[in-house]
Motif scaffolding. Structure first.
Motif, PDB file in Angstrom:
ATOM      1  N   GLY A  80      -5.351   5.268  -7.253  1.00  0.00           N
ATOM      2  CA  GLY A  80      -5.725   3.860  -7.780  1.00  0.00           C
ATOM      3  C   GLY A  80      -6.504   3.451  -9.226  1.00  0.00           C
ATOM      4  O   GLY A  80      -6.356   2.517  -9.156  1.00  0.00           O
ATOM      5  N   TRP A 116       0.818  -0.733  -0.013  1.00  0.00           N
ATOM      6  CA  TRP A 116       0.282  -0.082   0.104  1.00  0.00           C
ATOM      7  C   TRP A 116       0.935   1.335  -0.019  1.00  0.00           C
ATOM      8  O   TRP A 116       1.748   1.036  -0.242  1.00  0.00           O
ATOM      9  CB  TRP A 116      -0.849   0.432   1.230  1.00  0.00           C
ATOM     10  CG  TRP A 116      -2.213  -0.701   1.028  1.00  0.00           C
ATOM     11  CD1 TRP A 116      -3.235  -1.324   1.387  1.00  0.00           C
ATOM     12  CD2 TRP A 116      -1.939  -2.509   1.957  1.00  0.00           C
ATOM     13  NE1 TRP A 116      -3.996  -1.586   0.973  1.00  0.00           N
ATOM     14  CE2 TRP A 116      -3.976  -2.852   1.564  1.00  0.00           C
ATOM     15  CE3 TRP A 116      -0.977  -2.477   2.427  1.00  0.00           C
ATOM     16  CZ2 TRP A 116      -3.334  -3.810   2.117  1.00  0.00           C
ATOM     17  CZ3 TRP A 116      -1.341  -4.328   2.714  1.00  0.00           C
ATOM     18  CH2 TRP A 116      -2.544  -4.602   2.961  1.00  0.00           C
ATOM     19  N   GLN A 161      -4.618   2.961   0.134  1.00  0.00           N
ATOM     20  CA  GLN A 161      -4.927   2.502  -1.206  1.00  0.00           C
ATOM     21  C   GLN A 161      -3.448   1.477  -2.044  1.00  0.00           C
ATOM     22  O   GLN A 161      -2.619   1.734  -1.265  1.00  0.00           O
ATOM     23  CB  GLN A 161      -4.506   4.091  -2.713  1.00  0.00           C
ATOM     24  CG  GLN A 161      -4.350   3.542  -4.281  1.00  0.00           C
ATOM     25  CD  GLN A 161      -5.557   2.703  -4.637  1.00  0.00           C
ATOM     26  OE1 GLN A 161      -6.253   2.949  -5.114  1.00  0.00           O
ATOM     27  NE2 GLN A 161      -5.103   1.367  -5.335  1.00  0.00           N
TER      28      GLN A 161
END
Length: 140
Positions: free
Chosen positions: A79, A49, A55
């Motif tokens: 994203g 992440w 995200q």
């Protein structure tokens, strides 16, 4: 002689005062900020992440030796999918596609044993064709 005793006494007091300093009490241990764990490997799938863990940055399979294996995807902090590459036991093997942050394809092509093969196509940020390069295939 009395003066000498007073002098020695005064000197002793000054020496003791100079040598004595307040000893600081040991400080309570400070709590470290909990370190953020940004990588997880679960059931052969590697996930990493961005800081804040809202995200995913990378995601893909791993083999028994923790080498990349299968489809690996790279995402932007917002994203958007930025690239997809196929791996076999740590080597790029098969199709890959890399995109601009706006989602348009930057280039695409194929790998064989971690080497570029076949036709690779490049586009500009608006998706317009720029170039094509044929790397051919190795002869057996």
């Amino acid at each position: 002689m009395n003066t000498m005793k007073q002098f020695c006494l005064l000197l002793s007091i000054l020496i003791l005062a100079a040598c004595s300093s307040e000893v600081e009490a040991p400080k309570a241990p400070t709590k470290k900020a909990k370190e953020e764990v940004l990588v997880e490997i679960k059931n052969g799938v590697y996930t990493e992440w961005y800081p804040g863990k809202k995200q995913i940055k990378f995601k893909g399979g791993q083999d028994e030796h923790r080498k990349r294996d299968g489809v690996w995807t790279f995402y932007s902090e917002t994203g958007n999918e930025l690239s997809v590459t196929v791996y076999e036991h740590g080597l790029r093997e098969g199709f890959t596609i890399v995109k601009y942050p706006n989602g348009a394809i930057h280039y695409r092509g194929e790998y064989l044993h971690d080497k570029t093969v076949g036709v690779w196509t490049t586009y500009d940020e608006k998706g317009k064709f720029v170039s094509e390069t044929d790397f051919g295939y190795p002869k057996n």
